[in-house]
Every structure is written in C-alpha cells, then in structure tokens.
Design an enzyme around this catalytic site. Structure first.
Site, PDB file in Angstrom:
ATOM      1  N   ASP A  88       3.518   4.936 -30.867  1.00  0.00           N
ATOM      2  CA  ASP A  88       3.482   3.533 -31.314  1.00  0.00           C
ATOM      3  C   ASP A  88       4.858   2.917 -31.475  1.00  0.00           C
ATOM      4  O   ASP A  88       4.980   1.707 -31.650  1.00  0.00           O
ATOM      5  CB  ASP A  88       2.755   3.430 -32.655  1.00  0.00           C
ATOM      6  CG  ASP A  88       3.624   3.921 -33.808  1.00  0.00           C
ATOM      7  OD1 ASP A  88       4.207   5.021 -33.680  1.00  0.00           O
ATOM      8  OD2 ASP A  88       3.735   3.202 -34.811  1.00  0.00           O
ATOM      9  N   CYS A 138       0.846  -1.205   0.000  1.00  0.00           N
ATOM     10  CA  CYS A 138       0.000   0.000   0.000  1.00  0.00           C
ATOM     11  C   CYS A 138       0.875   1.247   0.000  1.00  0.00           C
ATOM     12  O   CYS A 138       2.101   1.175   0.071  1.00  0.00           O
ATOM     13  CB  CYS A 138      -0.930   0.004   1.210  1.00  0.00           C
ATOM     14  SG  CYS A 138      -0.057   0.204   2.771  1.00  0.00           S
ATOM     15  N   ASP A 175       2.662  11.320 -31.268  1.00  0.00           N
ATOM     16  CA  ASP A 175       3.735  11.007 -32.212  1.00  0.00           C
ATOM     17  C   ASP A 175       3.142  11.074 -33.621  1.00  0.00           C
ATOM     18  O   ASP A 175       1.926  10.896 -33.791  1.00  0.00           O
ATOM     19  CB  ASP A 175       4.267   9.606 -31.914  1.00  0.00           C
ATOM     20  CG  ASP A 175       5.204   9.107 -32.997  1.00  0.00           C
ATOM     21  OD1 ASP A 175       6.169   9.813 -33.307  1.00  0.00           O
ATOM     22  OD2 ASP A 175       4.937   8.014 -33.536  1.00  0.00           O
ATOM     23  N   ASP A 219       9.274   6.077 -28.929  1.00  0.00           N
ATOM     24  CA  ASP A 219       8.316   6.777 -28.073  1.00  0.00           C
ATOM     25  C   ASP A 219       8.345   6.277 -26.638  1.00  0.00           C
ATOM     26  O   ASP A 219       7.718   6.872 -25.760  1.00  0.00           O
ATOM     27  CB  ASP A 219       6.888   6.606 -28.628  1.00  0.00           C
ATOM     28  CG  ASP A 219       6.735   7.166 -30.029  1.00  0.00           C
ATOM     29  OD1 ASP A 219       7.314   8.234 -30.296  1.00  0.00           O
ATOM     30  OD2 ASP A 219       6.044   6.542 -30.852  1.00  0.00           O
TER      31      ASP A 219
END
Length: 806
Positions: free
Chosen positions: A700, A17, A501, A704
């Site tokens: 893609d 947590c 992009d 990137d």
C-alpha cells in the site's frame, strides 16, 4: 569509463501486438553496441542497454524509425527575457545540443523551440542549465512534462472516435443486410436494386477510415517479413469488400459481403479501444513518484540562508528543514533534532526521531523540530530517484505472457493465405468445369478462394480475449477488484506465492492504544485521563493515539500547563496542578523511578511488538500504556484461506524484526523478511522469482512501488498511497484483504473462458477451411459461420457473470 554501459527508457508509438515487440527487439539487438533491448507492449516502451562508445541515442532512434515506429517526442517553447546577451544564448543553445535526449531545437529571434525525449530529459533540467548561466527563461509553453500522458489520451480519443464511427455505419449495414438475407425487410426493399450501392456507401468509411490502422499495421508486419492480427483483419475484410464490389459491378455473379468486412473491423476496434484505455494509465506511477520530490531547498551558503532549486543542491551543502517541510535530498543531521515521517520510504508507520549523526531521506516530511543536515546524495543517487528508476525498469521489462491470439496468428495467417492460393490454383487449373455450371472457371476458383479467406477472418479470435476481459473486469469492480489490463488477468491466476507488506496492508498503518496496565491503586480510566490530558500538548503520533483513545472513551481531558518535551524521551507538565510525566523506560529511569518490579510486564508488551509508554505522577509510576499498529480486519482469514489453498505466504517489511515477528505470529505467517529498504524489497522479490516462484506482491505504500512493479503481479490496497495504486497491476479498491483470493479465482476462471473462446474460434476455422477449400461452402455461408463463431464467443464470455469467486 571505457566500455561503461548506459541504459535508457524510450517511449514508443505504433506498437500494436507481440509481433511488433519481437520485430523491435530483433532489430535493436542486432546493432553493434546494444547489450540488451527489451520492449514492452503494455506501456509501449523500450528499455535499451548499450555502449555509448559504439552507439549514440540518435542511432537507436533511427533504427526504430526505420522499422515503421516512432519514439515519442515532446515539444516545449521558451522565450528569453529582454536584455540577455547573444553570447550567453549561443552558449546555452550549444550546451543543449550536447544533451542526450534533445532531438532538435530551433531558435527564432528570442523564442527557443525544443523537441526532446521526455523519459531522458526533463524541463527542470533545462531550467537549471539556464540558471547556471544566469539566463532568465519565460513561458515553457507546449506539451512539456505531460507529453506521454497527453499522447496516451490522444490515442484513447482516437480509438473512441473510430469505434463510434464504426458502430454508426456498421449497425444499419448489418441490420439491413441480414434483414434482406432472411426476408425480414419490406418487399420494396427486398427488390430494390440500389440496396447494394447503399451497402457500399455504408461499408466504405468503415473499411478505409475506421480500418486504416489495420492496413498500416499489416503493411509494417509484411514489410518486416512477419504476420500479425492486423494482417488477418486487413486481408479478410479487404477481400470481402473487393469481392463485393466485383459482384456489385456485375463482373461476377454472387453475393455481396459488405456487412462482413465492416463487422470484422468494428468488432475488432472494440478491443483496440479497451487496450488504448488501459495503456493510458501506465505512466501514472512515475509521474506521481516524481511529484514527491522537493522543489526547493533552504541552503546555508556564505553564512546566509537562501532558497534554491533542488537541482542546484551540491554534495556537502548544509540544508535547513523547518517543521512541515520536505527533506530536499539524502543526508546526515548536523544540528538540531526532530521526528521525521519516513512512511513513504520505509513503510514504518511511526515517525522516526532524528539526532545529530542520523541519516535523513529526501522527500520525507519533517514533523516537529527544526534541524540542519549535510547533503550526501543528490539527483539520481537519492533513494527516491533509485525507486523511480526501479519502477521504470520493472514496468518496461518483458511481460511474462504474450498475447495468445498474436502468437497463433503469426503461424495462422501465412498458412491461411497459402491454403487460399492453393485453393484458387487447384480449382482453376486442375478441376474441370462441368457442362451444367453457371459460372466460369475464374469465378468459381475466385469464389472458393474467397470462401477460405472469409471463413478465416479473425473476428472471433479478436473478440475471444476482450469480451471475456470486459465481463471479468465488471465482475471484479462489483467485488472491489480493479484489473488494470488483460495481462494482469492472465498472470494473476498462475501465482503460487503471495508477499504481503506489513504496515497498512496486514495492519491498520497507524498506532492505537492496545493495553492499559495501571499500577497499585490507579484505575485504567485515571491512567488514560492523565496521559491523554498531558499528550494534548504533544505532536508525536504516539501521543495522538493516546488522545484518540481517551476521546473514544469519552473521558474529560484537562488542559496541560508548563508543558515540556524532553527530546527523544518523553514529555512532562502539570495536569490539574499535579506533575505528570509520560515517556520511555529510559526517561523514567533517569527520573530515578525503579522499574525492576515491572520489567517482566514491559518486556512482555515489547515482545508482542508494542511500544511501551510509562505514566508517572511526580516520581511514582501510575501505569503502563501499550501502543501498537493493530492487525487489519480480514487479514487472519485471508492468510488462512491462502495457505489452505496451497499458496506460500511471506511478510516483507521495513519494520524492525521484533515487531514484524510479533505480527507474523498472530497471523500464522512463518516466512518473515524484516528491516528491508525499498531496493532490498525488489531484490527479495527477484530472489523468489529466481527459485521458480510466480510471485504476487500486496502492498500500500510508496516504499512498496519497486516491489509491486518487480513482482509478476502487483496488488495494491485501494486505501493506500497513489503511487502504490498506480504501480500495481490490480487494485483492491475497498482495501479488503479478503478480495486477494477473489482476484486470483476470478483470473483463473477468466483465463479458462479465454482459452475456451480461442479454441472455438479456431475450431470453426479448422473444420470449415477444408470445407471451403473443397468447394462445399460458399462465401455467404462462410460469413454466416464466422458471425456465429463470434456470437458463440460473446455468449461464452457472458457466462462468466454466473461464476462464483467467493
């Protein structure tokens, strides 16, 4: 260098947590020599920057272990080949001991067992060290490079097993208990004295096997003077369980709550299983990036070409690259020429022609010719290694939003415990027992205290987020949207800037013929047929696009003869006995063809971001062919929709400014950042974030990946590279850009539902805790109210199915 800072990434086991993160950061940052320590719950890791002059890696690991957590350790075994001298083995082992990342090692006869931290040292490095000493190692059995992946898979299997066991025991327990309470069971079961003993038998495995992790987590939190969800689950379930045993043994009159304790644990386990499954995918991006690296290199040494491991390449080595091979490291071409596919690094869809003096990038692919280059950057200094480091750093950074339930529970738990103790003391010491009372002072005070604790059990709180996320991810999948974890859902609804992009995201990612401009009496069909026939002999992607277009138009392509490629300029040959030439304007001018009458047409196509190919019959121009990367379907609609809804839209690309501006103009995008390398893409994202923007990156390609990891939320096109998909927080499975806005809207609706769930989960506590403390709520009704709050949360989450995200 004295005072130089070192940065390491440590995989951590045991974080459950936000409180665990805070504990580790507080403990690490207190150490003298630690500059900054940032721990990440989603991928269970810690990025620590420290001064090696003041601290060692072992000091950091010991501090983490002292607080109840573990650094993930890999194990691998090697066998020394027969005949290896003991002196060399001793030298090799001593060298390994000095390597940072080696925790300990053991040599048993000819078998070497190594325990190491996989994010710091890799098996390939161990092999390289052995090769330098000319030691032959065999085997390499063990967890090896997959240690992180296997550890995550083990955790997923564990949580799944616990969930199945919990359901197996809890379901009959709950049905029998509720059936008896509401008079729905046969009479002989209603009156059976052994039913409570059956409930104990069913509840005990859930309490102490399925729920053991909660007790361990609660112990860690309390030992470190903190409170988390584990404390709530452990305390609430344990009190209900122990109180039921007291009633069962006849020490106190009342009702048994075995079904309450088991249900709390099992329902929370659903969320734990979903969390473990999401965490299991976080290491894929780094693993796939590493797989891009070349394994070997052809190096010329002492006048001979020899194949060596890429780790053995030295700066200044001359490396030979044949067609179809990967470039081993970064360098500069010294002999030959070729076209190189750099799309995985730069995002440029067209292969780049390389001549002597041009730079080449490691992991890119040689397309056509043979060339030699001098290595200038090796190891961690290569562009690909820098990309890997940036992805690791961004993934390990603090999540922008901490888990809401854990934040509240840090205050809620101690308050509830305090209220329950006050309730007990008040009813025991201050409230006199009436004469008609059927129970004693201790029993009454204890029952009221239990009622407070039971009504405070965080069942609804624990379900508030995972149930909404389960529904939302299902809806997302139906629309081609994959959310990798709950943090992606939390952040996506708050973004205000979308960075796209260009290549492969806004555009198709491959060149196509867009214009056929015949000259004089030539037809478009004849122009395309001649060019397509000759280009059959070419391996260039521009030529492939011409051939594809000719075949699409079902033209008859004639076999070329006497084919010749003119380096970097064009091609020539005979088609149907006639000399045909296809190439650049420079090529045509060298042939003596006057292009002045066609300059305006050529310039017009180039201004539109298109590559111009000229076709000539002998020295007479037949026409012009425009080739470009075309805009993807839905891109115009997506940009328009986002801008209408108040989002800032930016195009970020490694392509040249002229092409980028042409594409941006057709999409109505005003903000364009072009000619940027992967590192610069991440810097541009950081720059936007520093201005207060909440940034989403849509991409893609491999290039990137750093920007996707750096952004507040990364969206990957599902038809793109595996690296981009692994790095992103959200994957648009079908590659449809129209799903970008759908993902944002779904996130907003999901977060609204989660907040409603949390509100109602606490509403019951706020109203009923005082009621229980005043003695107006017995534990059975408290358990019923707690169960009702859980049902409400689940039902409210299911309402998401009817939400419109179109």
């Amino acid at each position: 260098m004295i005072g130089e800072k070192k940065q390491i990434l440590l995989p951590i086991i045991g974080m459950t947590c936000a409180n665990c993160v805070a504990t580790l950061e507080r403990a690490s940052n207190k150490m003298d020599g630690v500059n900054q320590a940032v721990f990440n719950l989603s991928n269970e890791s810690g990025m620590i920057e420290y001064d090696p002059e003041k601290l060692t890696l072992n000091d950091l690991v010991k501090r983490i272990e002292r607080y109840g957590y573990q650094v993930l350790i890999g194990e691998v075994q090697f066998r020394f080949a027969d005949g290896v001298k003991k002196s060399l083995i001793d030298k090799f082992v001593e060298g390994l001991k000095r390597e940072e990342g080696i925790r300990w090692l053991e040599l048993n006869e000819d078998i070497l067992t190594i325990h190491y931290i996989p994010t710091i040292i890799r098996i390939t490095k161990i092999n390289t060290m052995a090769q330098k000493l000319k030691i032959s190692l065999e085997g390499g059995s063990g967890i090896g490079e997959d240690v992180e992946e296997k550890a995550r898979e083990k955790e997923i299997r564990k949580q799944k097993r616990l969930l199945i066991v919990g359901i197996f025991f809890t379901l009959p327990l709950f049905l029998l208990s509720m059936g008896r309470d509401f008079g729905l069971l046969p009479q002989f079961l209603m009156e059976a004295s052994w039913m409570n003993w059956l409930f104990l038998i069913l509840a005990t495995p859930v309490q102490f096997y399925v729920g053991w992790d909660y007790f361990v987590g609660a112990f860690k939190a309390l030992r470190n003077h903190a409170a988390n969800m584990d404390v709530l689950v452990a305390l609430g379930s344990l009190v209900a369980y122990l109180d039921s045993i007291v009633v069962l043994l006849g020490w106190m009159p009342g009702h048994v709550y075995f079904e309450t304790s088991a249900t709390i644990i099992t329902l929370i386990k659903v969320g734990k299983f979903l969390e473990a499954r999401a965490k299991g995918r976080t290491g894929d991006a780094i693993k796939k990036l590493l797989s891009l690296q070349a394994v070997t290199a052809r190096v010329i040494r002492l006048g001979q070409e020899q194949e060596i491991s890429v780790e053995e390449v030295l700066i200044g080595d001359i490396i030979v690259v044949r067609p179809g091979e990967k470039v081993a490291v970064d360098g500069v071409v010294v002999d030959g020429y070729s076209s190189v596919n750099e799309s995985m690094i730069t995002g440029e869809s067209l292969p780049v022609v390389k001549f002597v003096g041009d730079g080449v990038i490691g992991a890119t692919i040689n397309k056509t010719g043979l060339f030699q280059f001098r290595a200038t950057r090796i190891g961690k200094d290569t562009i690909l290694s820098q990309i890997i480091h940036m992805v690791q750093e961004a993934q390990a950074s603090r999540a922008p939003i901490q888990r809401v339930a854990d934040q509240i529970s840090a205050i809620f738990v101690p308050v509830v415990i305090l209220i329950s103790l006050i309730t007990f003391l008040v009813w025991y010491f201050l409230m006199p027992l009436p004469e008609w009372a059927e129970v004693g002072l201790l029993t009454r005070a204890l029952m009221n205290m239990v009622a407070v604790l039971v009504i405070s059990c965080p069942c609804a709180m624990g379900l508030a987020t995972p149930t909404a996320i389960m529904v939302a991810t299902g809806i997302g999948a139906e629309h081609g949207i994959l959310f990798k974890d709950s943090e992606a859902l939390e952040r996506a609804g708050k973004i205000d800037t979308l960075v796209f992009d260009k290549t492969g995201t806004l555009t198709q990612g491959e060149p196509v013929v867009t214009d056929l401009v015949p000259i004089s009496n030539t037809s478009k069909v004849h122009l395309l047929q001649m060019a397509g026939s000759l280009e059959q002999g070419s391996e260039h992607s521009l030529g492939e696009s011409v051939v594809r277009e000719a075949k699409r138009q079902k033209l008859e392509l004639l076999p070329p003869k006497d084919f010749n490629a003119v380096e970097g300029k064009g091609i020539e040959g005979k088609v149907h006995g006639e000399i045909i030439r296809v190439g650049s304007p420079v090529f045509m001018k060298e042939l003596g063809i006057d292009l002045l009458p066609y300059d305006s047409q050529i310039a017009g196509l180039q201004l539109e971001g298109k590559t111009v190919m000229l076709v000539a019959h002998r020295n007479d121009l037949l026409g012009l062919i425009g080739v470009a990367d075309t805009i993807k379907e839905g891109a115009v609609q997506t940009v328009k929709e986002l801008k209408e809804n108040g989002f800032d839209v930016v195009m970020l690309t490694g392509d040249n400014k002229r092409t980028a501006n042409a594409i941006a103009k057709s999409l109505n995008i005003e903000h364009v950042i072009a000619e940027v390398l992967p590192a610069e893409k991440a810097k541009e994202i950081k720059s936007l974030q520093r201005t207060g923007k909440i940034v989403a990156m849509v991409g893609d390609g491999i290039n990137d990946a750093p920007a996707l990891a750096q952004s507040d939320i990364g969206l990957a096109i599902g038809t793109g590279t595996d690296i981009a998909i692994s790095t992103a927080d959200i994957v648009l499975i079908k590659g449809h850009l129209t799903t970008v806005h759908k993902a944002i809207r779904l996130s907003q609706k999901t977060m609204k539902t989660i907040k409603q769930n949390l509100f109602w989960a606490f509403f019951y506590n706020i109203i009923l805790i005082p009621t229980a403390a005043l003695g107006r709520l017995n534990p059975m009704l408290a358990a019923g109210a707690m169960a009702f709050s859980s049902i409400f949360v689940v039902t409210n989450s299911l309402r998401l199915r009817k939400a419109r995200i179109e």
